[in-house]
Scaffold this motif. Structure first.
Motif, mmCIF file in Angstrom:
data_model
loop_
_atom_site.group_PDB
_atom_site.id
_atom_site.type_symbol
_atom_site.label_atom_id
_atom_site.label_comp_id
_atom_site.label_asym_id
_atom_site.label_seq_id
_atom_site.Cartn_x
_atom_site.Cartn_y
_atom_site.Cartn_z
ATOM 1 N N LEU A 52 -12.355 -88.864 50.657
ATOM 2 C CA LEU A 52 -13.447 -88.888 49.678
ATOM 3 C C LEU A 52 -13.818 -90.347 49.419
ATOM 4 O O LEU A 52 -12.954 -91.165 49.133
ATOM 5 N N SER A 53 -15.082 -90.628 49.572
ATOM 6 C CA SER A 53 -15.469 -92.026 49.361
ATOM 7 C C SER A 53 -15.407 -92.350 47.874
ATOM 8 O O SER A 53 -15.551 -91.474 47.012
ATOM 9 N N PHE A 54 -15.206 -93.618 47.574
ATOM 10 C CA PHE A 54 -14.981 -94.002 46.186
ATOM 11 C C PHE A 54 -16.198 -93.686 45.321
ATOM 12 O O PHE A 54 -16.074 -93.170 44.207
ATOM 13 N N GLN A 55 -17.384 -93.937 45.855
ATOM 14 C CA GLN A 55 -18.594 -93.713 45.072
ATOM 15 C C GLN A 55 -18.760 -92.244 44.708
ATOM 16 O O GLN A 55 -19.022 -91.896 43.556
ATOM 17 N N ASP A 56 -18.538 -91.391 45.702
ATOM 18 C CA ASP A 56 -18.628 -89.949 45.446
ATOM 19 C C ASP A 56 -17.649 -89.546 44.366
ATOM 20 O O ASP A 56 -17.956 -88.791 43.456
ATOM 21 N N PHE A 57 -16.466 -90.062 44.529
ATOM 22 C CA PHE A 57 -15.400 -89.703 43.612
ATOM 23 C C PHE A 57 -15.766 -90.122 42.187
ATOM 24 O O PHE A 57 -15.584 -89.358 41.223
ATOM 25 N N TYR A 58 -16.337 -91.318 42.094
ATOM 26 C CA TYR A 58 -16.727 -91.807 40.767
ATOM 27 C C TYR A 58 -17.778 -90.892 40.148
ATOM 28 O O TYR A 58 -17.668 -90.521 38.973
ATOM 29 N N GLN A 59 -18.728 -90.500 40.983
ATOM 30 C CA GLN A 59 -19.755 -89.578 40.501
ATOM 31 C C GLN A 59 -19.137 -88.317 39.924
ATOM 32 O O GLN A 59 -19.427 -87.898 38.815
ATOM 33 N N ARG A 60 -18.252 -87.735 40.730
ATOM 34 C CA ARG A 60 -17.638 -86.483 40.320
ATOM 35 C C ARG A 60 -16.849 -86.662 39.021
ATOM 36 O O ARG A 60 -16.884 -85.800 38.133
ATOM 37 N N CYS A 61 -16.123 -87.731 38.926
ATOM 38 C CA CYS A 61 -15.303 -87.960 37.736
ATOM 39 C C CYS A 61 -16.197 -88.125 36.497
ATOM 40 O O CYS A 61 -15.871 -87.637 35.417
ATOM 41 N N ARG A 62 -17.283 -88.800 36.721
ATOM 42 C CA ARG A 62 -18.200 -88.963 35.593
ATOM 43 C C ARG A 62 -18.725 -87.614 35.141
ATOM 44 O O ARG A 62 -18.797 -87.312 33.956
ATOM 45 N N GLU A 63 -19.097 -86.810 36.146
ATOM 46 C CA GLU A 63 -19.638 -85.497 35.810
ATOM 47 C C GLU A 63 -18.625 -84.663 35.051
ATOM 48 O O GLU A 63 -18.978 -83.852 34.200
ATOM 49 N N ALA A 64 -17.374 -84.830 35.375
ATOM 50 C CA ALA A 64 -16.341 -84.055 34.692
ATOM 51 C C ALA A 64 -15.866 -84.731 33.417
ATOM 52 O O ALA A 64 -14.879 -84.309 32.811
ATOM 53 N N PHE A 65 -16.542 -85.782 33.024
ATOM 54 C CA PHE A 65 -16.206 -86.549 31.815
ATOM 55 C C PHE A 65 -14.771 -87.074 31.841
ATOM 56 O O PHE A 65 -14.061 -87.052 30.852
ATOM 57 N N LEU A 66 -14.371 -87.518 32.990
ATOM 58 C CA LEU A 66 -12.998 -88.030 33.080
ATOM 59 C C LEU A 66 -12.936 -89.549 32.929
ATOM 60 O O LEU A 66 -11.983 -90.069 32.378
ATOM 61 N N VAL A 67 -13.946 -90.220 33.436
ATOM 62 C CA VAL A 67 -13.980 -91.678 33.271
ATOM 63 C C VAL A 67 -15.358 -92.088 32.774
ATOM 64 O O VAL A 67 -16.319 -91.341 32.925
ATOM 65 N N ASN A 68 -15.410 -93.289 32.213
ATOM 66 C CA ASN A 68 -16.713 -93.755 31.786
ATOM 67 C C ASN A 68 -17.175 -94.989 32.555
ATOM 68 O O ASN A 68 -18.321 -95.379 32.480
ATOM 69 N N SER A 69 -16.294 -95.620 33.276
ATOM 70 C CA SER A 69 -16.742 -96.743 34.093
ATOM 71 C C SER A 69 -15.912 -96.774 35.366
ATOM 72 O O SER A 69 -14.795 -96.242 35.395
ATOM 73 N N ASP A 70 -16.462 -97.404 36.356
ATOM 74 C CA ASP A 70 -15.682 -97.394 37.608
ATOM 75 C C ASP A 70 -14.455 -98.286 37.507
ATOM 76 O O ASP A 70 -13.516 -98.161 38.289
ATOM 77 N N LEU A 71 -14.431 -99.163 36.521
ATOM 78 C CA LEU A 71 -13.237 -99.988 36.332
ATOM 79 C C LEU A 71 -12.046 -99.133 35.910
ATOM 80 O O LEU A 71 -10.927 -99.301 36.399
ATOM 81 N N THR A 72 -12.330 -98.207 34.987
ATOM 82 C CA THR A 72 -11.244 -97.312 34.549
ATOM 83 C C THR A 72 -10.713 -96.516 35.737
ATOM 84 O O THR A 72 -9.493 -96.333 35.900
ATOM 85 N N LEU A 73 -11.645 -96.037 36.537
ATOM 86 C CA LEU A 73 -11.226 -95.254 37.699
ATOM 87 C C LEU A 73 -10.368 -96.112 38.636
ATOM 88 O O LEU A 73 -9.328 -95.668 39.135
ATOM 89 N N ARG A 74 -10.819 -97.340 38.812
ATOM 90 C CA ARG A 74 -10.060 -98.212 39.723
ATOM 91 C C ARG A 74 -8.645 -98.456 39.200
ATOM 92 O O ARG A 74 -7.679 -98.425 39.973
ATOM 93 N N ALA A 75 -8.556 -98.665 37.901
ATOM 94 C CA ALA A 75 -7.236 -98.882 37.307
ATOM 95 C C ALA A 75 -6.336 -97.663 37.544
ATOM 96 O O ALA A 75 -5.165 -97.777 37.924
ATOM 97 N N GLN A 76 -6.967 -96.507 37.351
ATOM 98 C CA GLN A 76 -6.206 -95.263 37.538
ATOM 99 C C GLN A 76 -5.735 -95.116 38.987
ATOM 100 O O GLN A 76 -4.589 -94.762 39.248
ATOM 101 N N LEU A 77 -6.648 -95.438 39.880
ATOM 102 C CA LEU A 77 -6.319 -95.291 41.308
ATOM 103 C C LEU A 77 -5.203 -96.253 41.718
ATOM 104 O O LEU A 77 -4.351 -95.903 42.539
ATOM 105 N N THR A 78 -5.225 -97.422 41.120
ATOM 106 C CA THR A 78 -4.141 -98.366 41.422
ATOM 107 C C THR A 78 -2.794 -97.763 41.059
ATOM 108 O O THR A 78 -1.812 -97.886 41.793
ATOM 109 N N GLU A 79 -2.794 -97.086 39.924
ATOM 110 C CA GLU A 79 -1.549 -96.452 39.499
ATOM 111 C C GLU A 79 -1.109 -95.378 40.497
ATOM 112 O O GLU A 79 0.052 -95.297 40.886
#
Lengths: 573, 715
Positions: free
Chosen positions: A507-534
């Motif tokens: 899954l490409s990162f951009q797609d993933f970010y879109q999906r996460c936003r739609e599901a109200f899981l993240v609000n910025s791609d920075l948060t997502l990146r932090a999560q992914l690092t974990e």
């Protein structure tokens, strides 16, 4: 009739192409020119055989001559004058089987299946069926004959050839489009076509003909023996022959096509327990023989020798029995050499910490060894029995480890008894180590299965400990925030949706970010990146850069585990 | 407590202290697991005593053999730093060249024996030359730092050993973790020598008067070849810088040839060394002495039979050249003999054995009756005696005593005659009976030596010996016989001396003969008549032809015949002797199995022919072919032999299931559904991973679901 002849031709073609194939595999893969020569040669042979067919209808003679040609073709590559050379006996034919052929194993299998445990002799009732397997017979004819063969053979042996044939052909029929056997080099087009067309025919015919040839009087000696004799003669050449080319001709079938799920360790054990034990009485007798040596071992251990056990079969149970029956009243240390993360350090540690009650650390194993040696020399009343299962395991076979163990064994009040299994195990020791060990060798062939020893091994066919991954997955995710869990779920679901797509890049990162936003899981791609690092730190995901430079996310866990995980998550919710 | 775990590989078991066994349980194991436990205690004691004697004897031999070498080394060491002792300044002048005295000790390839040599060497040096002896092994010194550490450590400890009064100080030093450098070493040396020098010379004299005031520091490199070149070079260069501060001597232990020094060290480094070469005794000579002192003597009652000796010698010659291993084999045969032969309790000195015969139990008497050699003996007796021997224990005991004495006498005679024969045969060209006495011994032990072809040719050659040689040999024989303990040889000695005397007389006679011939020649010169000349010449020729044997030749024949008769009467094979089983150990295959095992062959036979181990009729099959009821691993192994470098697992699995289902005779239709039975699958998995464990295959990444074969050629 003409049609039949046509068919015959075809069949004949098939046979020779197959041989050609083998030839190509055996002799070095010369350029196209050589191959063309050979093709021509094969053509010549074909013609010859056809001619010969007209002359004689004695099948057996035909077969021998054919084989002779086969030998000649392979022996003198470019010249076909050997055709009327000396008549080859059965020995010649069989001796030529040494080059490994892809179908060889199946042949032997059916042969073995036929070889009765109950000494059934093959009588001449076979001979009438002979034409059935000759290459001239058409496919249809052969099939019908085979049925006949089956019914006849049923009388005295099992019908394996038939079943084998069926089993062998089945997969290739299933996958019509691709050849069952892959010669890893590119073939000329027509040949390729022929090959494809006839691959199942070969399978059809080669096996039964061979298996039936085996019990004929012409080959009184078993092929395996011939094989061995031949091997001895040009072992070296064969070795280099087999290793010179990087190509190996084996069938392309994979376990996945068998639609067989990989077994995990647990089910494997369960299944094996179901399997009926064989030769219990004999095994028991063997074990009793070995057990009668126990007191002798003790005596020799006390006299300063070390004992090494070798021979086929797990010696763990034997050593365990030795331990429980004779060592109960003395200090002893059991080392499972087959344990995947065993080290000399851990052995030394258990001696210093638990046997000698020493507190403190050491700079190096050598220091530790020095202390142990000193302590044991000072106090001769301290005795230690050292039992090492699999002294030749991957972790202990290193030179340094062996040196340290040998020095331990050389102490007069450490008594070492060990077992080895690997065929090259004795190469571990040079003269100096051997004299330190002071070995006495004992052959203890037990034939008992290496259950414990192989249980740790990441065997090819055993599923890689899926349960462990699952538990680690849940553990990690339970410590995360619900949002993070949701992110992972999202990815996992997407992963499973695409499990049948072989070219799924992730899954490409951009797609993933879109999906996460739609599901109200993240609000910025920075948060997502932090999560992914974990996630990445816990090895839950892997990132890969695609050809287009986009970052793709993957879950390096197999699908089954992932499904299990999702189900479990659903339950928890 | 179980010993399988997924988290741990080592398990320590400590019994509670009261249950712990205390001491000397070895004897218990000796008797355990045997039916005839009686006398086992006695047997074990005899065994231990014998081994102790033999062991001390071997040590003594080793010491004697090394004595020469050590003496040379000691004198070298003394000399090397003598200047340092007397006039320090002058010595320093010499050492401006900074050459380190070095002894290159060529020890031979039998690495396993070196340890003992070095141990005794350092003891000798410590006794005679210097307290500061350091032995270094390559595996302890991967770097220069480790080497210095080891060096300092050993020196400090040594220092503690020497003067106990200074112990505290030394301990302090070592605890302070001094930096390991040459500078600190020289400082240490200075302090030590100053202390011993200034403090109390008188005390020093008394405690270790053997050492000088400035004892050299001896560094022994046990295995010079295995040291890394870098480490060695660095160390030598550094030490050469400091050689004027303290006397340093190196000893290199070399297993190959002295050339290795120059190969390891470049010229710039080796020129810093002042090398002297020392050669130790070759292992062959060592073995010869050991055999001579242990086997060819009546000192020890225990004997090895021909085959056993052959096995031990073969291991020595073809495998390791190690005398230690030979002795180990000897020890094992002693243990085996006493463990397995109940009558071995009689294997002790003759007087003791006679005593023990008197106290034999009925069972043991039966054991004697069961001995094959004793049976042969009984059969050769008259019938009444036969009955008595087989029924009356007391009579049997009496006879046994005399038989044991006979056996003893046999040995007493055997060895001198053997040596005598050896003296004869070694002088022959091509050595028909072997160069070494052990070969001759083997030949005599096994069969009647006089019936062999080699002996025949040897005797023929003996009949052609020159006189001088023969006389020398005879003199040697006389020496052998006079020094031997056997009393029976007084006659033999007399006879031999008589021969010698006759040879001397012969010399006088031949002088006369020569006179005769000279006179005849004179006559010849006188006659000028051609006819007469021809006639006399013919006569001379005639006389030469007819007189086949000179007196010397006659005598030579007599001597050879006499030796032959000696051989025939005294060198009978040991197996012919009654009660030889008591003292001879002859199960050679046990020795071979335990010392020179062939694990690959065992594995191969187990896989190829399981019938060897599992005596089940269904497994019986022709050579090279196995029955399909064989254990899974055998079938899988057999199938894999048919493959090339790579093996497709699917094919393998299918082939396997074909074989297995055929055995079970399941209905073919049930399996027709392409799915291989789960159980068979599991069995296959097990067999394959077992083969992987055994090292026949390994997983391969070259192709999916393939494994690579690791062996070639069916073994």
């Amino acid at each position: 009739m003409s049609q039949l002849e046509l068919k015959r031709n075809k069949v004949l073609e098939a046979r020779f192409v197959a041989d050609e194939d083998v030839l190509k595999h055996i002799s070095d893969n010369g350029g196209v020119k050589v191959r063309k020569d050979r093709a021509q040669l094969a053509l010549n042979v074909k013609r010859f055989v056809k001619k010969l067919e007209n002359i004689s209808d004695d099948d057996e003679a035909q077969e021998i001559l054919e084989e002779q040609n086969y030998v000649a073709v392979l022996g003198a590559c470019a010249e076909d004058s050997l055709r009327n050379g000396p008549s080859a006996g059965g020995g010649k034919i069989y001796s030529f089987q040494t080059p490994k052929r892809s179908g060889k194993m199946a042949e032997l299998a059916s042969e073995l299946a036929q070889t009765p445990g109950k000494n059934v002799t093959f009588d001449s009732s076979q001979y009438p069926e002979k034409p059935a397997s000759t290459p001239q017979s058409s496919k249809k004819y052969s099939a019908s004959n085979k049925a006949q063969l089956k019914s006849k053979k049923n009388e005295f042996v099992s019908t394996t050839p038939y079943r084998l044939r069926k089993r062998l052909t089945a997969p290739s029929l299933r996958s019509d489009s691709e050849s069952d056997y892959s010669a890893s080099c590119s073939e000329e087009e027509e040949e390729d076509k022929d090959h494809k067309e006839t691959s199942d025919v070969i399978l059809d015919q080669k096996t039964p003909s061979k298996t039936r040839a085996a019990p004929t009087p012409a080959s009184k000696k078993t092929p395996a023996k011939k094989l061995k004799e031949e091997m001895m003669s040009n072992l070296v050449e064969e070795y280099f022959e087999a290793h010179s080319s990087s190509k190996v001709l084996t069938s392309d079938r994979t376990l996945q096509k068998l639609q067989k799920r990989k077994l995990d360790q647990q089910t494997l054990l369960v299944l094996l327990n179901k399997a009926p034990p064989a030769f219990t009485a004999e095994l028991k007798e063997l074990n009793q023989q070995h057990e009668s040596l126990f007191s002798k071992w003790m005596l020799q251990l006390h006299l300063g020798f070390s004992i090494v056990l070798y021979g086929l079969g797990s010696k763990r149970d034997l050593l365990e029995k030795f331990r429980t029956s004779l060592l109960q009243d003395s200090v002893h240390l059991v080392v499972n050499g087959f344990f995947p993360s065993i080290t000399v350090r851990s052995i030394l540690n258990s001696i210093t910490e638990e046997v000698l009650d020493h507190v403190g650390t050491f700079r190096s194993p050598l220091d530790q060894l020095d202390l142990i040696m000193k302590r044991f020399k000072e106090d001769s009343s301290v005795e230690l029995y050292l039992l090492i299962h699999n002294l030749d395991s991957k972790m202990l076979r290193g030179d340094k480890s062996q040196q340290i163990l040998a020095q331990l064994a050389s102490l007069p009040n450490i008594h070492l008894i060990a077992s080895i299994d690997h065929i090259n195990a004795p190469l571990m020791w040079d003269q100096a180590k051997q004299s330190l060990y002071n070995w006495l060798w004992y052959e203890t062939t037990t034939f008992s299965p290496y259950l414990e020893e192989t249980s740790y091994e990441n065997s090819l066919l055993v599923q890689q400990s899926g349960s462990l991954a699952l538990s680690s997955l849940t553990h990690v995710l339970h410590s995360l925030t619900p949002n993070a869990r949701g992110i992972f779920r999202l990815l996992a679901q997407y992963h499973l949706e695409n499990k049948d797509n072989p070219s799924y890049p992730g899954l490409s990162f951009q797609d993933f970010y879109q999906r996460c936003r739609e599901a109200f899981l993240v609000n910025s791609d920075l948060t997502l990146r932090a999560q992914l690092t974990e996630f990445r730190d816990h090895k839950l995901i892997r990132t890969k850069r695609g050809t287009d430079g986009v970052e793709y996310l993957l879950i390096p866990v197999d699908n089954g585990t992932l499904t299990d995980f999702l189900e479990k998550e659903d339950e928890d919710m | 407590m179980s010993t399988s775990s997924v988290s741990k590989g080592c398990f320590v078991f400590k019994p509670s202290s009261k249950k712990r066994r205390i001491s000397s349980p070895t004897a218990d194991y000796f008797s355990e697991g045997k039916n005839d436990s009686e006398d086992s205690g006695l047997r074990f004691a005899t065994c231990q005593l014998l081994w102790k004697q033999i062991n001390s004897e071997t040590e003594k031999i080793q010491e004697e053999l090394n004595k020469q070498l050590f003496d040379n080394l000691i004198s070298f060491l003394r000399q090397s730093h003598s200047e340092f002792q007397t006039k320090k300044t002058e010595w320093m002048c010499r050492m401006k060249t900074s050459e380190i005295p070095t002894a290159a000790l060529v020890l031979g390839v039998n690495v396993t024996d070196h340890e003992v040599t070095f141990k005794s060497l350092s003891e000798v040096l410590q006794d005679n030359i210097t307290p500061y002896v350091v032995s270094l092994q390559a595996k302890e010194c991967p770097g220069i730092k480790h080497l210095l550490q080891k060096l300092m450590g050993q020196l400090m400890d040594r220092c503690v050993d020497v003067d106990l009064s200074e112990e505290e100080e030394c301990v302090n030093i070592s605890q302070k973790k001094i930096r390991c450098s040459m500078a600190s070493l020289s400082k240490w040396y200075e302090s030590v020598t100053k202390k011993t020098g200034s403090e109390t010379p008188s005390k020093k004299r008394t405690s270790s008067s053997r050492h000088w005031q400035f004892p050299p520091i001896v560094v022994i490199f046990k295995d010079m070849e295995s040291f890394t070149t870098k480490v060695l070079q660095d160390f030598i260069i550094i030490s050469s810088q400091h050689i004027h501060e303290f006397p340093l001597v190196f000893i290199f232990g070399i297993a190959t040839s002295p050339m290795i020094i120059h190969r390891l060290l470049p010229h710039s480094v080796s020129s810093l060394l002042c090398i002297e070469l020392f050669q130790s005794l070759s292992c062959k000579e060592h073995l010869a002495t050991v055999i001579d002192k242990l086997l060819l003597t009546t000192q020890f009652p225990f004997k090895l039979s021909e085959k056993v000796l052959q096995v031990l010698i073969n291991i020595f010659l073809y495998h390791d050249f190690s005398v230690q291993n030979f002795i180990k084999g000897f020890q094992l045969s002693i243990v085996e003999h006493f463990y397995s032969q109940p009558l071995s309790m009689l294997c002790c000195q003759l007087l003791e054995a006679k005593k023990r015969v008197n106290s034999l139990s009925h069972n043991q008497c039966e054991n004697i009756r069961g001995l094959p050699s004793f049976r042969r003996y009984v059969e050769s007796q008259i019938s009444e005696k036969q009955i008595a021997l087989l029924t009356e224990d007391s009579f049997l005991k009496e006879v046994t005593q005399t038989l044991l004495e006979d056996l003893h006498i046999y040995h007493e005679n055997y060895f001198p005659v053997l040596r005598c024969l050896h003296v004869f045969t070694t002088s022959l060209p091509k050595y028909p009976l072997g160069k070494q006495i052990r070969e001759l011994h083997c030949a005599c032990l096994g069969k009647r030596v006089w019936e062999t072809e080699e002996y025949g040719s040897a005797v023929q050659l003996l009949r052609m010996l020159a006189k001088a040689e023969l006389v020398a040999i005879l003199q040697k024989c006389v020496e052998i016989f006079t020094s031997s303990s056997g009393k029976q040889f007084s006659n033999t000695v007399e006879k031999l001396e008589e021969f010698l005397l006759r040879f001397q007389n012969l010399e006088a006679e031949t002088n006369e003969v020569q006179d005769v011939s000279v006179s005849s020649q004179k006559e010849l010169q006188k006659k000028t008549d051609l006819y007469h000349l021809q006639k006399t010449l013919l006569e001379l020729k005639e006389s030469k032809r007819s007189k086949k044997l000179t007196k010397f030749e006659m005598l030579r024949f007599e001597v050879v015949d006499f030796i032959d008769s000696l051989v025939r009467s005294y060198l009978a094979p040991a197996e012919m002797q009654t009660l030889n089983e008591v003292v001879y150990f002859n199960t050679a295959n046990i020795l071979r199995e335990h010392l020179n095992a062939a694990p690959r062959i065992a594995l191969h036979t187990a896989l190829n022919n399981p019938y060897c181990y599992l005596k089940n009729q269904t497994l019986k099959s022709d050579v090279g072919c196995i029955s399909n009821t064989a254990p899974d691993i055998c079938i899988v192994y057999k199938l894999h032999l048919e493959c090339g470098r790579l093996i497709n697992l699917v094919d393998w699995l299918e082939a396997f299931s074909t074989v297995v289902t055929a055995v079970e005779g399941t209905d073919p239709d049930s399996v027709a559904t392409d799915q291989v039975d789960e159980i068979i699958h599991a069995r296959f998995i097990r067999a394959v991973s077992e083969l992987e464990l055994l090292g026949f295959i390994k997983p391969s990444k070259q192709k999916t679901d393939h494994v690579a074969r690791l062996t070639w050629g069916g073994c």
